[in-house]
Design a protein around this motif. Sequence first.
Motif, PDB file in Angstrom:
ATOM      1  N   GLN A   1       0.831  -1.204   0.000  1.00 48.67           N
ATOM      2  CA  GLN A   1       0.000   0.000   0.000  1.00 48.67           C
ATOM      3  C   GLN A   1       0.872   1.263   0.000  1.00 48.67           C
ATOM      4  O   GLN A   1       0.507   2.267  -0.617  1.00 48.67           O
ATOM      5  N   ARG A   2       1.983   1.234   0.672  1.00 52.60           N
ATOM      6  CA  ARG A   2       2.874   2.392   0.703  1.00 52.60           C
ATOM      7  C   ARG A   2       3.410   2.693  -0.706  1.00 52.60           C
ATOM      8  O   ARG A   2       3.454   3.849  -1.130  1.00 52.60           O
ATOM      9  N   GLN A   3       3.824   1.640  -1.417  1.00 52.77           N
ATOM     10  CA  GLN A   3       4.324   1.846  -2.777  1.00 52.77           C
ATOM     11  C   GLN A   3       3.225   2.376  -3.695  1.00 52.77           C
ATOM     12  O   GLN A   3       3.456   3.263  -4.519  1.00 52.77           O
ATOM     13  N   TYR A   4       2.022   1.850  -3.551  1.00 52.12           N
ATOM     14  CA  TYR A   4       0.922   2.287  -4.411  1.00 52.12           C
ATOM     15  C   TYR A   4       0.504   3.721  -4.066  1.00 52.12           C
ATOM     16  O   TYR A   4       0.101   4.481  -4.948  1.00 52.12           O
ATOM     17  N   ALA A   5       0.624   4.112  -2.796  1.00 57.26           N
ATOM     18  CA  ALA A   5       0.302   5.485  -2.402  1.00 57.26           C
ATOM     19  C   ALA A   5       1.241   6.480  -3.076  1.00 57.26           C
ATOM     20  O   ALA A   5       0.831   7.594  -3.431  1.00 57.26           O
ATOM     21  N   ALA A   6       2.503   6.088  -3.266  1.00 57.62           N
ATOM     22  CA  ALA A   6       3.436   6.972  -3.979  1.00 57.62           C
ATOM     23  C   ALA A   6       2.976   7.183  -5.424  1.00 57.62           C
ATOM     24  O   ALA A   6       3.092   8.285  -5.974  1.00 57.62           O
ATOM     25  N   PHE A   7       2.468   6.129  -6.022  1.00 59.63           N
ATOM     26  CA  PHE A   7       1.916   6.251  -7.378  1.00 59.63           C
ATOM     27  C   PHE A   7       0.711   7.198  -7.392  1.00 59.63           C
ATOM     28  O   PHE A   7       0.571   8.043  -8.291  1.00 59.63           O
ATOM     29  N   LEU A   8      -0.168   7.092  -6.390  1.00 65.24           N
ATOM     30  CA  LEU A   8      -1.349   7.960  -6.322  1.00 65.24           C
ATOM     31  C   LEU A   8      -0.962   9.423  -6.147  1.00 65.24           C
ATOM     32  O   LEU A   8      -1.591  10.317  -6.741  1.00 65.24           O
TER      33      LEU A   8
ATOM     34  N   TRP B   1      -9.827   2.462   1.608  1.00 66.24           N
ATOM     35  CA  TRP B   1      -9.105   3.718   1.744  1.00 66.24           C
ATOM     36  C   TRP B   1     -10.063   4.899   1.893  1.00 66.24           C
ATOM     37  O   TRP B   1      -9.632   6.012   2.224  1.00 66.24           O
ATOM     38  N   GLY B   2     -11.341   4.676   1.625  1.00 68.80           N
ATOM     39  CA  GLY B   2     -12.263   5.799   1.592  1.00 68.80           C
ATOM     40  C   GLY B   2     -11.975   6.671   0.391  1.00 68.80           C
ATOM     41  O   GLY B   2     -11.782   6.174  -0.725  1.00 68.80           O
ATOM     42  N   ASP B   3     -11.922   7.982   0.588  1.00 73.64           N
ATOM     43  CA  ASP B   3     -11.561   8.917  -0.481  1.00 73.64           C
ATOM     44  C   ASP B   3     -10.173   9.513  -0.269  1.00 73.64           C
ATOM     45  O   ASP B   3      -9.794  10.486  -0.927  1.00 73.64           O
ATOM     46  N   SER B   4      -9.404   8.892   0.612  1.00 73.66           N
ATOM     47  CA  SER B   4      -8.094   9.437   0.948  1.00 73.66           C
ATOM     48  C   SER B   4      -7.001   8.701   0.190  1.00 73.66           C
ATOM     49  O   SER B   4      -7.061   7.476   0.016  1.00 73.66           O
ATOM     50  N   PRO B   5      -5.958   9.407  -0.271  1.00 71.63           N
ATOM     51  CA  PRO B   5      -4.819   8.734  -0.908  1.00 71.63           C
ATOM     52  C   PRO B   5      -3.841   8.141   0.099  1.00 71.63           C
ATOM     53  O   PRO B   5      -2.848   7.512  -0.296  1.00 71.63           O
ATOM     54  N   ALA B   6      -4.111   8.338   1.392  1.00 71.99           N
ATOM     55  CA  ALA B   6      -3.230   7.795   2.432  1.00 71.99           C
ATOM     56  C   ALA B   6      -3.572   6.332   2.688  1.00 71.99           C
ATOM     57  O   ALA B   6      -4.732   5.984   2.873  1.00 71.99           O
ATOM     58  N   PRO B   7      -2.572   5.435   2.714  1.00 70.46           N
ATOM     59  CA  PRO B   7      -2.850   4.004   2.898  1.00 70.46           C
ATOM     60  C   PRO B   7      -3.275   3.697   4.328  1.00 70.46           C
ATOM     61  O   PRO B   7      -2.660   4.182   5.283  1.00 70.46           O
ATOM     62  N   PRO B   8      -4.316   2.874   4.520  1.00 69.97           N
ATOM     63  CA  PRO B   8      -4.733   2.517   5.883  1.00 69.97           C
ATOM     64  C   PRO B   8      -3.746   1.584   6.575  1.00 69.97           C
ATOM     65  O   PRO B   8      -3.560   1.653   7.784  1.00 69.97           O
ATOM     66  N   ARG B   9      -3.071   0.676   5.809  1.00 71.17           N
ATOM     67  CA  ARG B   9      -2.091  -0.266   6.377  1.00 71.17           C
ATOM     68  C   ARG B   9      -0.887  -0.292   5.427  1.00 71.17           C
ATOM     69  O   ARG B   9      -0.791  -1.153   4.548  1.00 71.17           O
ATOM     70  N   PRO B  10       0.033   0.630   5.581  1.00 72.08           N
ATOM     71  CA  PRO B  10       1.098   0.851   4.582  1.00 72.08           C
ATOM     72  C   PRO B  10       1.948  -0.358   4.256  1.00 72.08           C
ATOM     73  O   PRO B  10       2.360  -0.529   3.098  1.00 72.08           O
ATOM     74  N   SER B  11       2.226  -1.212   5.217  1.00 71.77           N
ATOM     75  CA  SER B  11       3.159  -2.312   4.970  1.00 71.77           C
ATOM     76  C   SER B  11       2.497  -3.537   4.359  1.00 71.77           C
ATOM     77  O   SER B  11       3.196  -4.474   3.952  1.00 71.77           O
ATOM     78  N   GLU B  12       1.185  -3.574   4.279  1.00 69.36           N
ATOM     79  CA  GLU B  12       0.488  -4.741   3.735  1.00 69.36           C
ATOM     80  C   GLU B  12       0.351  -4.616   2.217  1.00 69.36           C
ATOM     81  O   GLU B  12       0.369  -3.515   1.666  1.00 69.36           O
TER      82      GLU B  12
END
Length: 590
Positions: A407-414, A442-453
């Motif tokens: 999720q952390r890697q994908y958040a960087a893409f977002l 995630w709702g409408d937020s680009p922040a990951p709820p569980r970054p390491s998963e």
Amino acid sequence: MGNSSPAKLPPPGSEHIIAFVNYVHCLFLSCRSLTIKAGASIIKYSMKSFMKKKNTRGADTRGAERSGEQDSERVVLKPLFGIQPRVYVAVLYAAVSAGLFFFIFLYPGIFNPGAEVLFTSVPPEASVLVDGLRIGATPLRAFVPQGRHTITVRRPHFEEKKIPLIAGGRIFASRFFPKKEELHAELSLKPDEELLVEAHRDFAAWALSGEPNPLYPVPLVLTAAARDYTLADSSPDRVDKVFRMLTSAAAGVNSPANFRDFVYAALMAASEGRVLSPQSLIQASDWFLSLYGAREEVLYWLILVLPEKAREEFLSSPWTQEQLQKAPAAARERRTPPGRLDLVDGQYAALPAGSFRQGAGFPEGAFSRGSESFSESFIKRLRDAPPYSAGLVNVGAFFLSTREVTQRQYAAFLNGNPAWQPVNRAALIKQGLAEETYLASWGDSPAPPRPSEPVSEISFFAASAYCQWLGSRDGRYTFFLPSETQWEYASLFLPGENRMGLSGGGLWEWCGNWFAPADLVFPGSGDFPAVEKAVRGGAYINTEQGLGIHTRGAQPPQWCSPFTGFRVAAIEKSRGEPWPAWGKINLWKE
């Protein structure tokens, strides 16, 4: 006279019936063209006359017995408006006859003139519209009103054709002998083989729809496409184009129903949409032999697609039994662990070029006579997971991420691509790139709820966009989703931490290729897309017994499942594109 038999008299009361019928006949003729008042007058006089029963029998009984006859009652019509009955009855008969003649022979031609038009087209089954109103599909015989009209003939994947029509007509007896005209339309194919692409996609969808039944039979989509394309296309290589599509569609044949469609389509292509000739039959047979050959892996496929009676005869053959006993059993060959390489988004395994036999193989004794290996459950297993590939599969060197994308890697893409953020979910759905469950947690937020998963709830298109975004950050490599072959080949090198063979977070993983049930036996050309993308691995909710490194799955590319993630593969950009360029689009740009 004394010896002659007396004349038979009518039954008592029958003279009243005869008289009543005569009166009703007169009433009908009179009431047809007279006013209500005049008609009521006739009814009044008639009823009075009917109620007055005049006995016209002769008073002299001896005369009646001597003559043997009996006078009948007489119906007397009185003058109407001073007109004698013999005049107005004749006029009534003439008026009714003239009216019937007018309404039957003249009225349709005067008040609704037109022509009966026969509409035909190549290919058939094209919609026909008269001045924008659809009246049916060709071949069609329909009435068209007299005058000028615009006829539109249309069919999916063909250029629409508009034809002016001046419909004639005739006045006399047009109901029985209408004016007849004909209109024929030759439709032109749209470019880019759209008809064949759509037929291939529809055929693939039916292959994944489950067992056919009488209520939902498999339509002959390939047969119709082969007929329409060869009839409408004038290019000299039109038959070769259809056979190229059928070669790709062979990987989707997994039941007797769609096998029938497949065979019919090949025969239709060889005959160019017309009557099958000996020469076209030979051409189709040569193509089938080149496709199937004498390869051993085709045997299991025939078990799957032959009708039940033909399957039993095929299996009872000594030659078939001998060949099936040679089928390779399941085997798993471990390879030397590869080297590692750090790329732009993490660690990748450097997998060398090599070859292997893809698939699970057959369980030991699977084809022993008397076993349940040919039961419905075994046939279902063949349909869901072909046991092994068409010979050894050669795989070029490539890199594969050792972990699923987090999720952390994908958040960087977002963050770098706002168009893919959850807040724009509706726009992605409208474009067909995702569905309502896209990053739902995630709702409408680009922040990951569980970054390491590992990231889940993303579509195939979203995973592909992530790969393209990586390529924009590192110009040395092309990043992409691995094919099933690459995924399975990598499992020979990476022992992994879970039962699926590759290290991961317990999710199904998107693969880059379209899914087809028999693509291990008949690898598709890649020119024609199907309807679902392949997934591999298995999720944490699946049972241990139901999964393995050879387990295959498929999902529509827009699905966003909480049980599906992905990992990334890469090759040096100097080696070119890992996939055919068909339908390629930029998905990562804003």
